[in-house]
Design a protein around this motif. Structure first.
Motif, PDB file in Angstrom:
ATOM      1  N   GLY B 257       0.790  -1.214   0.000  1.00  0.00           N
ATOM      2  CA  GLY B 257       0.000   0.000   0.000  1.00  0.00           C
ATOM      3  C   GLY B 257       0.827   1.270   0.000  1.00  0.00           C
ATOM      4  O   GLY B 257       0.301   2.373  -0.073  1.00  0.00           O
ATOM      5  N   LYS B 258       2.140   1.113   0.099  1.00  0.00           N
ATOM      6  CA  LYS B 258       3.019   2.278   0.141  1.00  0.00           C
ATOM      7  C   LYS B 258       3.192   2.847  -1.264  1.00  0.00           C
ATOM      8  O   LYS B 258       3.096   2.123  -2.257  1.00  0.00           O
ATOM      9  CB  LYS B 258       4.369   1.794   0.673  1.00  0.00           C
ATOM     10  N   GLU B 259       3.474   4.175  -1.343  1.00  0.00           N
ATOM     11  CA  GLU B 259       3.785   4.745  -2.650  1.00  0.00           C
ATOM     12  C   GLU B 259       5.280   4.649  -2.894  1.00  0.00           C
ATOM     13  O   GLU B 259       6.075   4.991  -2.031  1.00  0.00           O
ATOM     14  CB  GLU B 259       3.338   6.210  -2.715  1.00  0.00           C
ATOM     15  N   GLU B 260       5.653   4.148  -4.066  1.00  0.00           N
ATOM     16  CA  GLU B 260       7.078   4.047  -4.421  1.00  0.00           C
ATOM     17  C   GLU B 260       7.252   4.609  -5.817  1.00  0.00           C
ATOM     18  O   GLU B 260       6.338   4.567  -6.635  1.00  0.00           O
ATOM     19  CB  GLU B 260       7.527   2.574  -4.428  1.00  0.00           C
ATOM     20  N   GLN B 261       8.450   5.109  -6.052  1.00  0.00           N
ATOM     21  CA  GLN B 261       8.765   5.506  -7.425  1.00  0.00           C
ATOM     22  C   GLN B 261       9.469   4.349  -8.099  1.00  0.00           C
ATOM     23  O   GLN B 261      10.436   3.800  -7.552  1.00  0.00           O
ATOM     24  CB  GLN B 261       9.701   6.711  -7.417  1.00  0.00           C
ATOM     25  N   ILE B 262       8.981   3.985  -9.253  1.00  0.00           N
ATOM     26  CA  ILE B 262       9.690   2.926  -9.975  1.00  0.00           C
ATOM     27  C   ILE B 262      10.220   3.467 -11.292  1.00  0.00           C
ATOM     28  O   ILE B 262       9.732   4.469 -11.815  1.00  0.00           O
ATOM     29  CB  ILE B 262       8.795   1.693 -10.244  1.00  0.00           C
ATOM     30  N   LEU B 263      11.232   2.800 -11.794  1.00  0.00           N
ATOM     31  CA  LEU B 263      11.848   3.204 -13.049  1.00  0.00           C
ATOM     32  C   LEU B 263      11.506   2.154 -14.093  1.00  0.00           C
ATOM     33  O   LEU B 263      11.825   0.986 -13.928  1.00  0.00           O
ATOM     34  CB  LEU B 263      13.365   3.280 -12.902  1.00  0.00           C
ATOM     35  N   ILE B 264      10.813   2.599 -15.153  1.00  0.00           N
ATOM     36  CA  ILE B 264      10.571   1.684 -16.254  1.00  0.00           C
ATOM     37  C   ILE B 264      11.397   2.192 -17.416  1.00  0.00           C
ATOM     38  O   ILE B 264      11.170   3.291 -17.918  1.00  0.00           O
ATOM     39  CB  ILE B 264       9.082   1.624 -16.612  1.00  0.00           C
ATOM     40  N   ALA B 265      12.409   1.432 -17.798  1.00  0.00           N
ATOM     41  CA  ALA B 265      13.358   1.819 -18.846  1.00  0.00           C
ATOM     42  C   ALA B 265      13.910   3.218 -18.570  1.00  0.00           C
ATOM     43  O   ALA B 265      13.971   4.067 -19.452  1.00  0.00           O
ATOM     44  CB  ALA B 265      12.700   1.740 -20.224  1.00  0.00           C
ATOM     45  N   GLY B 266      14.244   3.483 -17.326  1.00  0.00           N
ATOM     46  CA  GLY B 266      14.875   4.747 -16.979  1.00  0.00           C
ATOM     47  C   GLY B 266      13.905   5.876 -16.656  1.00  0.00           C
ATOM     48  O   GLY B 266      14.305   6.925 -16.185  1.00  0.00           O
ATOM     49  N   VAL B 267      12.621   5.688 -16.910  1.00  0.00           N
ATOM     50  CA  VAL B 267      11.638   6.742 -16.655  1.00  0.00           C
ATOM     51  C   VAL B 267      10.942   6.482 -15.315  1.00  0.00           C
ATOM     52  O   VAL B 267      10.452   5.383 -15.063  1.00  0.00           O
ATOM     53  CB  VAL B 267      10.582   6.785 -17.785  1.00  0.00           C
ATOM     54  N   ALA B 268      10.914   7.513 -14.484  1.00  0.00           N
ATOM     55  CA  ALA B 268      10.347   7.338 -13.150  1.00  0.00           C
ATOM     56  C   ALA B 268       8.825   7.419 -13.205  1.00  0.00           C
ATOM     57  O   ALA B 268       8.244   8.170 -13.992  1.00  0.00           O
ATOM     58  CB  ALA B 268      10.895   8.401 -12.220  1.00  0.00           C
ATOM     59  N   LYS B 269       8.169   6.626 -12.345  1.00  0.00           N
ATOM     60  CA  LYS B 269       6.714   6.626 -12.298  1.00  0.00           C
ATOM     61  C   LYS B 269       6.326   6.316 -10.859  1.00  0.00           C
ATOM     62  O   LYS B 269       6.951   5.457 -10.221  1.00  0.00           O
ATOM     63  CB  LYS B 269       6.197   5.552 -13.261  1.00  0.00           C
ATOM     64  N   THR B 270       5.329   7.007 -10.342  1.00  0.00           N
ATOM     65  CA  THR B 270       4.910   6.736  -8.974  1.00  0.00           C
ATOM     66  C   THR B 270       3.767   5.733  -8.985  1.00  0.00           C
ATOM     67  O   THR B 270       2.796   5.901  -9.727  1.00  0.00           O
ATOM     68  CB  THR B 270       4.457   8.027  -8.286  1.00  0.00           C
ATOM     69  N   ILE B 271       3.909   4.708  -8.164  1.00  0.00           N
ATOM     70  CA  ILE B 271       2.859   3.690  -8.122  1.00  0.00           C
ATOM     71  C   ILE B 271       2.527   3.368  -6.669  1.00  0.00           C
ATOM     72  O   ILE B 271       3.259   3.747  -5.763  1.00  0.00           O
ATOM     73  CB  ILE B 271       3.286   2.389  -8.840  1.00  0.00           C
ATOM     74  N   ARG B 272       1.404   2.717  -6.451  1.00  0.00           N
ATOM     75  CA  ARG B 272       1.067   2.228  -5.129  1.00  0.00           C
ATOM     76  C   ARG B 272       1.257   0.710  -5.125  1.00  0.00           C
ATOM     77  O   ARG B 272       0.802   0.037  -6.031  1.00  0.00           O
ATOM     78  CB  ARG B 272      -0.384   2.597  -4.791  1.00  0.00           C
ATOM     79  N   VAL B 273       1.984   0.221  -4.136  1.00  0.00           N
ATOM     80  CA  VAL B 273       2.309  -1.212  -4.124  1.00  0.00           C
ATOM     81  C   VAL B 273       1.051  -2.019  -3.794  1.00  0.00           C
ATOM     82  O   VAL B 273       0.473  -1.862  -2.712  1.00  0.00           O
ATOM     83  CB  VAL B 273       3.403  -1.516  -3.087  1.00  0.00           C
ATOM     84  N   ASP B 274       0.608  -2.824  -4.734  1.00  0.00           N
ATOM     85  CA  ASP B 274      -0.535  -3.693  -4.479  1.00  0.00           C
ATOM     86  C   ASP B 274      -0.177  -5.129  -4.848  1.00  0.00           C
ATOM     87  O   ASP B 274       0.976  -5.406  -5.171  1.00  0.00           O
ATOM     88  CB  ASP B 274      -1.757  -3.209  -5.281  1.00  0.00           C
ATOM     89  N   ASP B 275      -1.137  -6.013  -4.805  1.00  0.00           N
ATOM     90  CA  ASP B 275      -0.880  -7.426  -5.101  1.00  0.00           C
ATOM     91  C   ASP B 275      -0.162  -7.613  -6.434  1.00  0.00           C
ATOM     92  O   ASP B 275       0.862  -8.301  -6.528  1.00  0.00           O
ATOM     93  CB  ASP B 275      -2.209  -8.197  -5.166  1.00  0.00           C
ATOM     94  N   ALA B 276      -0.707  -6.962  -7.477  1.00  0.00           N
ATOM     95  CA  ALA B 276      -0.165  -7.167  -8.822  1.00  0.00           C
ATOM     96  C   ALA B 276       1.279  -6.707  -8.887  1.00  0.00           C
ATOM     97  O   ALA B 276       2.146  -7.392  -9.445  1.00  0.00           O
ATOM     98  CB  ALA B 276      -1.018  -6.401  -9.828  1.00  0.00           C
ATOM     99  N   TYR B 277       1.562  -5.510  -8.304  1.00  0.00           N
ATOM    100  CA  TYR B 277       2.928  -5.015  -8.356  1.00  0.00           C
ATOM    101  C   TYR B 277       3.873  -5.917  -7.576  1.00  0.00           C
ATOM    102  O   TYR B 277       4.987  -6.204  -8.016  1.00  0.00           O
ATOM    103  CB  TYR B 277       3.013  -3.578  -7.834  1.00  0.00           C
ATOM    104  N   LEU B 278       3.462  -6.361  -6.407  1.00  0.00           N
ATOM    105  CA  LEU B 278       4.320  -7.250  -5.621  1.00  0.00           C
ATOM    106  C   LEU B 278       4.703  -8.478  -6.436  1.00  0.00           C
ATOM    107  O   LEU B 278       5.859  -8.871  -6.489  1.00  0.00           O
ATOM    108  CB  LEU B 278       3.587  -7.688  -4.352  1.00  0.00           C
TER     109      LEU B 278
END
Lengths: 541, 318
Positions: B257-278
């Motif tokens: 449920g935490k917000e994290e910034q992830i990098l997809i091919a070098g581009v940052a994106k903010t997401i909320r950690v849920d089942d699918a992301y885990l």
């Protein structure tokens, strides 16, 4: 400038063109200035990589592990290796002293392609900048070790692609310099400068240049394949896609083993110049030394797979590569005997360059002998990929090439800058360098025999005592190096004026003013004798 | 000293060659060094003011080319023949499958038994069939002087016959990622009867060599939450804490449920950690890296059940 003050020709250090200062240097085509450009850039890289090495040693004092994470440590040894190998020892003596002295030693005004020579330096700097960029962009500094073994180098998220591309660009610098030197030696020797009248440093640079031209393209192709594999997954090296990681290792070492000879041959050449000058006698076994350089370059191209004795190659391959490895040790031994033979019945004037040259012989022998140990298959399976290897190649690369680099720097320093350094300070720096060096790297040899693997962030408790010894050694070594570089830097800026021929040398560079004039010779000399004829000099004086 | 500990026949074979080369090397080094120092003193400018111009000596060149050549060839031959012995397993050797993965070792015996440390009977030949499931690793037992790389999609073999009971280190020697230096295990050499008792004993047969094994990291998975047991067994906890303590990777505490910034091919994106992301993080860690952490997480094969357990467990940490 004493005896040549009357000549109208200015020294190469004086700007005479339309550009002044930094711009004059950055657009120069004078081989001597380009040699210095390499030297200044490489010195900075050396100091950075030395600092990284110093930090890595601190990490091995366990308590410091809190300062650096495992990921950072993996990046540090990769960057230390990449900088030291690609930005210091590979260009090494060839780029600095080869550029500065090769044309002078054969009686030429410059290299064959002066502009290409400057372009090589720009390739070198571009590669260096890309390498630095790779540390701070993308996924961060590569963590694979400088050998970029697949498939780890294909899978890691760190910035391997850019670092590998940097090495690719650096390869062009190396190849273009090689082409330039070979052409120069073939086409620009002064009248009467037969092949066997060339000073032996030229033979060494010549052998090196051939390896640079023939071996570098292979690594260039390999590195391109790594990049393609990372971006497009072409599946040459990744077994998951039908590729073969062993193929990567072969291609990598087909270049990177001969590269070891790119690093050491010019170093041997410089030692061969220094010893006769201070022994005041001709070299012992000119042809044996010249041909052993060529033999090392030739056989040295056929031993690469001794880096892969534990990779699971066939027994036949292991046997052949072990045999060839033993054979390549012979010409190196021949050189050592001839150097020592040159001291016999000389009239030895003991000066700092000779001290460092003899230190080279001692440390290089340890490096070579530990190399022979690993060449024996039964020993190799124990010491492979341990600190024994790390100790061994530091004895060869640092104790060998590094010490020869320092010896050459001390030897030609008065010629290059027209100034003299404090000999007392250089002697003072030798003691911490020598003691620290052996504590550090002999300590590593012992650690390796005990079974300490290389590239370990955390070590097992039984290795701790020797790690402490090695780390203390690194402190002495760094202290000595800083004193050494400080002394030379001081001398460049404020040193006493040097004589034209402070050591009583007889090769052509010592007939020129210190520093030499632009285009070296007012008139191209005609050569009538071999390079080390000290009796002629005595007859004259 | 510890490294003198020869615990297998291979160690004796390797050391015999080593001491042969070492003896020759020391003799050579002393000879060259003493000669150099003697010449520098004897032929110093003061003692020997006029140098003799000796251009060379063909006889000497031949001597000092051929003597090293013969010695080097003898080293080669001795090293090669002893290596032949060290690498050719006898036919009656018990074959153990050694599997390397980032960053652990596992061993599987002919009858299907598995272990995290290698058990070996004293005085019996054991053949190692070494392979890797991910990147290149190196299988190294210093006390046996044995090493063979663990390659993906390829089986390399070596063998040993232990001569001393005891517990010896196994280390990884090829850089394989962030926890390369923690990729360790042990060989436990025990008398044959003790080994047999374990090998032929059922599931409950006690592991042999308890006396050699000090308080090792060999966690008891019994009684842990299923998800935590998976995390422990797969070595995830080396980089991820469950109590909020910072380690190489993000902590799992309050991650869901935490917000994290992830990098997809070098581009940052903010997401909320849920089942699918885990699930995506665990199954394909390099696809989307969490910003601020090194991109170092290896892919780990998990069954659907294990994956469910892990995700459920992470949710409980909130």
């Amino acid at each position: 400038m004493s005896t040549h003050a009357a000549t109208a020709q200015p020294s190469y250090l004086v700007d005479t063109g339309s550009r002044k200062g930094l711009m004059a240097w950055l657009t120069t085509t004078d081989h001597k200035r380009i040699g210095l450009l390499y030297l200044y850039a490489m010195s900075i890289f050396f100091l950075i990589a030395m600092g990284i090495g110093f930090v890595m040693r601190l990490v091995q004092l366990t308590s410091y592990q809190k300062l650096i994470t495992a990921q950072t440590y993996n990046a540090l040894f990769t960057v230390h290796g990449v900088i030291m190998i690609f930005l210091f020892v590979i260009p090494g003596l060839s780029a600095v002293f080869g550029n500065f002295f090769l044309p002078i030693l054969i009686g030429a005004k410059d290299v064959s392609f002066p502009r290409l020579n400057l372009a090589s330096w720009y390739f070198f700097m571009a590669g260096a900048i890309l390498a630095v960029l790779s540390l701070f962009t993308g996924g961060g500094a590569p963590d694979t070790g400088w050998s970029f073994y697949a498939p780890f180098s294909l899978k890691t998220g760190t910035n391997v692609s850019l670092a590998v591309f940097a090495a690719f660009v650096l390869g062009f610098s190396s190849m273009l310099t090689g082409i330039n030197f070979i052409t120069t030696i073939h086409r620009l020797r002064a009248p009467g400068m037969h092949w066997f009248r060339m000073p032996l440093f030229c033979w060494a640079v010549y052998s090196t240049a051939w390896i640079q031209i023939l071996a570098t393209p292979i690594v260039a192709i390999t590195l391109v394949l790594v990049i393609l594999e990372r971006f497009f997954g072409i599946g040459v090296f990744d077994p998951a896609k039908g590729g073969d990681p062993l193929l990567y290792q072969h291609l990598f070492w087909i270049y990177s083993h001969p590269a070891v000879y790119i690093m050491i041959l010019p170093a041997m050449g410089a030692i061969t110049e220094i010893i006769p000058t201070f022994a005041k006698r001709t070299i012992f076994g000119y042809k044996a030394i010249a041909f052993s350089s060529m033999a090392i370059a030739g056989v040295g191209s056929l031993v690469w797979a001794h880096h892969m004795f534990t990779s699971g190659m066939s027994g036949m391959a292991l046997m052949l590569f072990s045999l060839l490895t033993m054979i390549v040790a012979v010409p190196s031994a021949v050189k050592v005997f001839n150097w020592v033979g040159t001291l016999y019945k000389g009239s030895i004037d003991f000066q700092p360059p000779l001290l460092f040259a003899l230190t080279f012989i001692f440390l290089f022998c340890i490096g070579g002998l530990t190399g022979v140990m690993q060449g024996a298959l039964a020993v190799n399976v124990h010491v492979h990929d341990t600190y024994f290897i790390v100790g061994h190649f530091h004895y060869v690369m640092f104790g060998g090439t590094g010490m020869a680099f320092f010896a050459a720097l001390l030897y030609w320093f008065p010629k290059m800058w027209g100034r003299m350094y404090s000999k007392a300070a250089i002697y003072a720096s030798w003691f911490p360098i020598f003691i620290g060096f052996n504590l550090l790297y002999f300590g590593m040899l012992i650690l390796g025999l005990m079974g300490m693997p290389r590239r370990y962030y955390v070590h097992l408790p039984q290795f701790h005592t020797m790690h402490v010894v090695a780390t203390v050694g690194s402190w002495f070594l760094v202290l000595g190096l800083l004193l050494f570089f400080g002394t030379l830097l001081y001398a460049i800026l404020w040193g006493e004026k040097a004589e034209d021929n402070p050591w009583g040398g007889v090769t052509l560079e010592w007939s020129l003013p210190s520093p030499p004039i632009q285009e070296n010779f007012e008139e191209i000399p005609t050569i009538t004798h071999g390079p080390y004829e000290f009796e002629r000099l005595e007859g004259k004086s | 000293m510890d490294w003198m500990n020869q615990a297998a026949i291979s160690a004796q074979k390797s050391d015999a060659v080593f001491f042969y080369v070492f003896g020759l090397s020391v003799a050579f080094l002393i000879f060259i060094t003493v000669l150099m120092i003697y010449f520098v003193i004897r032929y110093s400018k003061k003692r020997h003011p006029k140098a003799e111009q000796i251009e060379g000596h063909v006889g000497l060149e031949i001597v000092w080319t051929s003597i090293p050549l013969v010695l080097f060839l003898s080293i080669f031959y001795y090293g090669w023949t002893n290596y032949e012995y060290m690498s050719q397993a006898p036919r009656d050797a018990m074959a153990v499958k050694v599997t390397a993965r980032q960053w652990s070792w596992s061993f599987e015996y002919p009858n299907g038994k598995q272990s995290k440390v290698l058990f070996a009977p004293l005085g019996k030949p054991m053949k190692m069939e070494v392979r890797s499931v991910d990147v290149v690793h190196g299988f190294f037992i210093p006390s046996f002087r044995l090493k063979i790389d663990a390659m993906p999609a390829r089986t390399n073999t070596t063998w040993f016959q232990a001569t001393k009971p005891g517990s010896y280190d196994i280390e990884c020697t090829v850089i394989c990622g962030v926890d390369h230096s923690l990729m360790l295990s042990k060989v436990i050499v025990v008398p044959e009867e003790e080994f047999k008792a374990w090998y032929f004993g059922g599931e409950e047969a006690p592991e042999p060599g308890k006396s050699f094994r000090t308080a090792e990291a060999h966690p008891d998975l019994q009684g842990l939450a299923p998800g935590l047991a998976v995390l422990t067994a797969k070595g995830c906890l080396a980089c991820h804490s469950v109590d909020g303590k910072p380690k190489v990777g993000p902590t799992l505490k309050a991650l869901y449920g935490k917000e994290e910034q992830i990098l997809i091919a070098g581009v940052a994106k903010t997401i909320r950690v849920d089942d699918a992301y885990l699930r995506r993080f665990i199954t394909n860690p390099m696809d989307q890296q969490v910003r601020g952490y090194p991109p170092a997480m290896p892919q780990t094969a998990l069954t659907e059940q294990e994956l469910n357990d892990v995700v459920r467990y992470i949710k409980t940490l909130n």
